[in-house]
Write a protein that holds these residues in place. Structure first.
Motif, mmCIF file in Angstrom:
data_model
loop_
_atom_site.group_PDB
_atom_site.id
_atom_site.type_symbol
_atom_site.label_atom_id
_atom_site.label_comp_id
_atom_site.label_asym_id
_atom_site.label_seq_id
_atom_site.Cartn_x
_atom_site.Cartn_y
_atom_site.Cartn_z
ATOM 1 N N UNK B 35 -4.904 -8.787 5.897
ATOM 2 C CA UNK B 35 -5.334 -9.814 5.007
ATOM 3 C C UNK B 35 -4.019 -10.697 5.096
ATOM 4 N N UNK B 37 -1.547 -13.305 2.921
ATOM 5 C CA UNK B 37 -1.215 -13.544 1.477
ATOM 6 C C UNK B 37 -0.160 -14.918 1.548
ATOM 7 N N UNK B 40 2.259 -17.109 -3.714
ATOM 8 C CA UNK B 40 1.726 -17.465 -5.026
ATOM 9 C C UNK B 40 0.300 -17.375 -5.095
ATOM 10 N N UNK B 41 -0.420 -16.868 -3.977
ATOM 11 C CA UNK B 41 -1.774 -16.708 -3.779
ATOM 12 C C UNK B 41 -2.221 -15.196 -3.753
ATOM 13 N N UNK B 42 -3.583 -14.859 -3.829
ATOM 14 C CA UNK B 42 -3.623 -13.270 -3.733
ATOM 15 C C UNK B 42 -3.926 -13.434 -2.034
ATOM 16 N N UNK B 43 -4.187 -12.081 -1.723
ATOM 17 C CA UNK B 43 -4.518 -11.923 -0.259
ATOM 18 C C UNK B 43 -6.113 -12.535 0.206
ATOM 19 N N UNK B 45 -9.039 -11.946 2.897
ATOM 20 C CA UNK B 45 -9.382 -11.095 4.239
ATOM 21 C C UNK B 45 -9.342 -11.994 5.300
ATOM 22 N N UNK B 48 -11.793 -6.833 10.006
ATOM 23 C CA UNK B 48 -11.668 -5.681 9.759
ATOM 24 C C UNK B 48 -11.847 -5.110 11.044
ATOM 25 N N UNK B 88 2.668 -13.678 4.124
ATOM 26 C CA UNK B 88 2.544 -12.093 4.210
ATOM 27 C C UNK B 88 1.520 -11.684 4.556
ATOM 28 N N UNK B 90 -0.735 -8.362 5.355
ATOM 29 C CA UNK B 90 -0.835 -7.090 4.848
ATOM 30 C C UNK B 90 -2.141 -6.240 5.539
ATOM 31 N N UNK B 103 -5.775 1.721 1.126
ATOM 32 C CA UNK B 103 -4.589 1.454 0.995
ATOM 33 C C UNK B 103 -3.905 0.638 1.818
ATOM 34 N N UNK B 104 -2.917 -0.135 1.193
ATOM 35 C CA UNK B 104 -2.125 -1.262 1.889
ATOM 36 C C UNK B 104 -0.776 -0.915 2.233
ATOM 37 N N UNK B 105 -0.328 -1.321 3.587
ATOM 38 C CA UNK B 105 1.059 -1.217 3.893
ATOM 39 C C UNK B 105 1.866 -2.098 3.234
ATOM 40 N N UNK B 106 3.361 -2.206 3.554
ATOM 41 C CA UNK B 106 4.181 -3.177 2.852
ATOM 42 C C UNK B 106 4.144 -4.405 3.253
ATOM 43 N N UNK B 109 6.317 -10.252 6.682
ATOM 44 C CA UNK B 109 6.626 -11.595 6.153
ATOM 45 C C UNK B 109 6.904 -12.465 7.499
#
Lengths: 112, 113
Positions: B35, B37, B40-43, B45, B48, B88, B90, B103-106, B109
């Protein structure tokens, strides 16, 4: 495609309840998730609800789903300063492989 | 702690360069999703990978490409970087038929100058 809307900001006092609302457009979503993102971090899965449920409670978290109105909410009881973060709802499909669709998230600020 | 790791944590590149980001999935997970991000936005896609094959793609141009290896770790490659690629990145690992295991990783950036 799927569209997800959330209010951008919410401010509550420590100890109060927080309610974060979300509306979505895709009625075929089988599972609906809530994620938490702390500053500079990835997303933490908080909870999820199956589309045939109206409510799910998990310790301080309560998820309510109104499938007819495509409205999802997350209630956090006894909100703590550690709950300050951005919260995302993400409608999803019926497996762990379904891509998630996110809105812009709700930034929760907890005032001590 | 999810067990999903990403490297590097931060990266600065210039416009036109190429970048490779890496993700190690949680033990036993066979699916990795990437993903983007923006601030200021959502992730959003990107794509996959399931058992080393691309298994779905979002609205991203072909200069975004990926790989998944036999141990289910994954790479995201971005060619001809543009300023708008600053974000970012993810990755999320999951087990195909287990809905609760996304589950997401950190994140990594990336800043493009």
């Amino acid at each position: 495609g799927e569209d997800v809307e959330q209010s951008l900001f919410l401010s509550v006092r420590e100890g109060d309840s927080s309610v974060i609302n979300c509306t979505y457009t895709d009625s075929s979503s089988t599972y609906l998730y809530w994620y938490k993102q702390e500053p500079g971090a990835g997303l933490q899965l908080l909870t999820y609800i199956f589309s045939n449920m109206d409510m799910k409670q998990d310790q301080r978290l309560t998820v309510l789903l109104n499938k007819k109105d495509k409205h999802l909410s997350l209630r956090i009881a006894d909100t703590q300063t550690g709950d300050s973060a951005i919260y995302f709802c993400a409608p999803g499909g019926n497996s762990g492989n379904t891509p998630l669709v996110f809105g812009k998230g709700t930034r929760l600020s907890v005032i001590a | 702690e999810t067990g999903v790791t990403q490297s590097p944590t931060h990266l600065i590149k210039t416009r036109g360069q190429q970048v490779t980001l890496r993700c190690s999935s949680q033990s036993g997970h066979n699916t990795v999703s990437w993903y983007q991000q923006a601030l200021g936005q959502g992730p959003q896609f990107i794509f996959q990978y399931y058992r080393e094959e691309e298994n779905g793609r979002g609205n991203f141009p072909p200069r975004f490409s990926g790989l998944q290896f036999p141990n289910y770790s994954s790479e995201l490659n971005v060619n001809a970087l543009e300023l708008d690629d600053s974000a970012l990145y993810l990755c999320a690992s999951s087990l195909g038929d287990r809905v609760e295991t996304q589950y997401f990783g950190p994140g990594t950036r990336l800043l493009v100058l």
